[in-house]
Design an enzyme around this catalytic site. Sequence first.
Site, PDB file in Angstrom:
ATOM      1  N   ASP A 104      24.424  14.815 -17.250  1.00  0.00           N
ATOM      2  CA  ASP A 104      23.369  14.726 -18.266  1.00  0.00           C
ATOM      3  C   ASP A 104      22.125  14.094 -17.635  1.00  0.00           C
ATOM      4  OD1 ASP A 104      24.612  12.233 -17.923  1.00  0.00           O
ATOM      5  OD2 ASP A 104      24.281  11.601 -19.997  1.00  0.00           O
ATOM      6  N   HIS A 133      25.926   3.621 -11.155  1.00  0.00           N
ATOM      7  CA  HIS A 133      26.949   4.242 -12.011  1.00  0.00           C
ATOM      8  C   HIS A 133      27.448   5.594 -11.479  1.00  0.00           C
ATOM      9  CE1 HIS A 133      26.572   1.276 -15.155  1.00  0.00           C
ATOM     10  NE2 HIS A 133      25.309   1.566 -15.398  1.00  0.00           N
TER      11      HIS A 133
HETATM   12  C1  BDR Z   1      26.430   6.136 -17.826  1.00  0.00           C
HETATM   13  O1  BDR Z   1      25.618   6.373 -18.985  1.00  0.00           O
HETATM   14  C2  BDR Z   1      24.429   7.034 -18.611  1.00  0.00           C
HETATM   15  O2  BDR Z   1      23.321   6.340 -19.113  1.00  0.00           O
HETATM   16  C3  BDR Z   1      24.390   7.070 -17.113  1.00  0.00           C
HETATM   17  O3  BDR Z   1      23.813   8.275 -16.642  1.00  0.00           O
HETATM   18  C4  BDR Z   1      25.825   6.942 -16.698  1.00  0.00           C
HETATM   19  O4  BDR Z   1      26.449   8.201 -16.640  1.00  0.00           O
HETATM   20  C5  BDR Z   1      26.523   4.650 -17.581  1.00  0.00           C
HETATM   21  O5  BDR Z   1      27.143   4.010 -18.659  1.00  0.00           O
HETATM   22 CA    CA Z   2      25.136  10.283 -16.490  1.00  0.00          CA
END
Ligand code: BDR
Ligand code: CA
Length: 317
Positions: A9, A239
């Site tokens: 995403d 992340h």
């Molecule tokens: C996840 O949530 C999204 O905001 C980031 O892209 C990552 O996949 C982190 O909690």
């Molecule tokens: Ca993500």
Amino acid sequence: MNKIILDTDPGIDDAMAIFTAMAHPEIELLGLTTTFGNVSVDQATTNALSLVEMAGVDVPVARGVATPWVKDLSPFPDFVHGVNGFGNVSLAPPKGTAIAISAAQFIVDQVNANPGEVTLVAIGPLGNLATALQIDPSIAQKVKEVVLMGGVIAADGNVSPVAEANILSDPDAADKVMAATWSVVIVGLDVTHQVILNNALFARIARENPKVGQFMAQAAEFYIKFYSSIRDIDGCYAHDVSAVAYVVDPSIFGVIEGEVCVATEGVAIGQTIMSRFGIPYPLTFWENRPKQKACMEVDSARLVDLFATSMTSDFWR
Ligand code: BDR
Ligand code: CA
């Protein structure tokens, strides 16, 4: 060689993960599949196409789910990723378009064409994976592994005290993914909150990566501002790229195992609850579920190095 599909995403940290996967010599990127999450699925698809064009690679993009399985769509987190998903760094509209089949169908087709070889790397909400299982449940036996950035087992959540954003965005889909008889590896906040990517690293990426470095550093500035404003860190968390790192070097992580249920309603909605102590409980939600893995330890220096090396390698010249 690791054949992967990145379900994404995009998203600033998604861009980091996508570029790392493109550049890493041990990854063959079969395609990008998009989902709502940080932005709408339309924006996510546009963003994925933009990243592919910016990198100059030939990777198909398949558009995926626009809404959660059951719950209502929540507002998109523009304070984390900007209105456009890239920290409001504006890009020219991509020339390419998404392929004609859906993300879930693309996953099903690729897994059936390469049985035992495809790792699904999911770095957004899990609706496409749940839909692929619904279209063809036999893929659970043919996927090599599902590696996902999402969830948290014992550390703090980031969208509630117990929930992580990707799982909370579609807890019902996430629960189906955890219940399926494939091998899932949770690369969640237990490890991603231990790894910080700082301004100096992005400055180096901007200098040494002529294709995507400037863009990545500008977008990261927005992400770093957000994280520096809410947590006591000077940088952002790694992340989504952590899931890509697990695929190429699982020895960076320490894992535990257990059956996983996702809370789909109530105060704990979005919590990934692993039965990890090997003792029987009066509550039986975890019975008859497969054991899945969750990363709990990470060698931060090696993970940062993997990201830095991939973002500055000769691939970009
Ligand atoms: C996840 O949530 C999204 O905001 C980031 O892209 C990552 O996949 C982190 O909690
Ligand atoms: Ca993500």
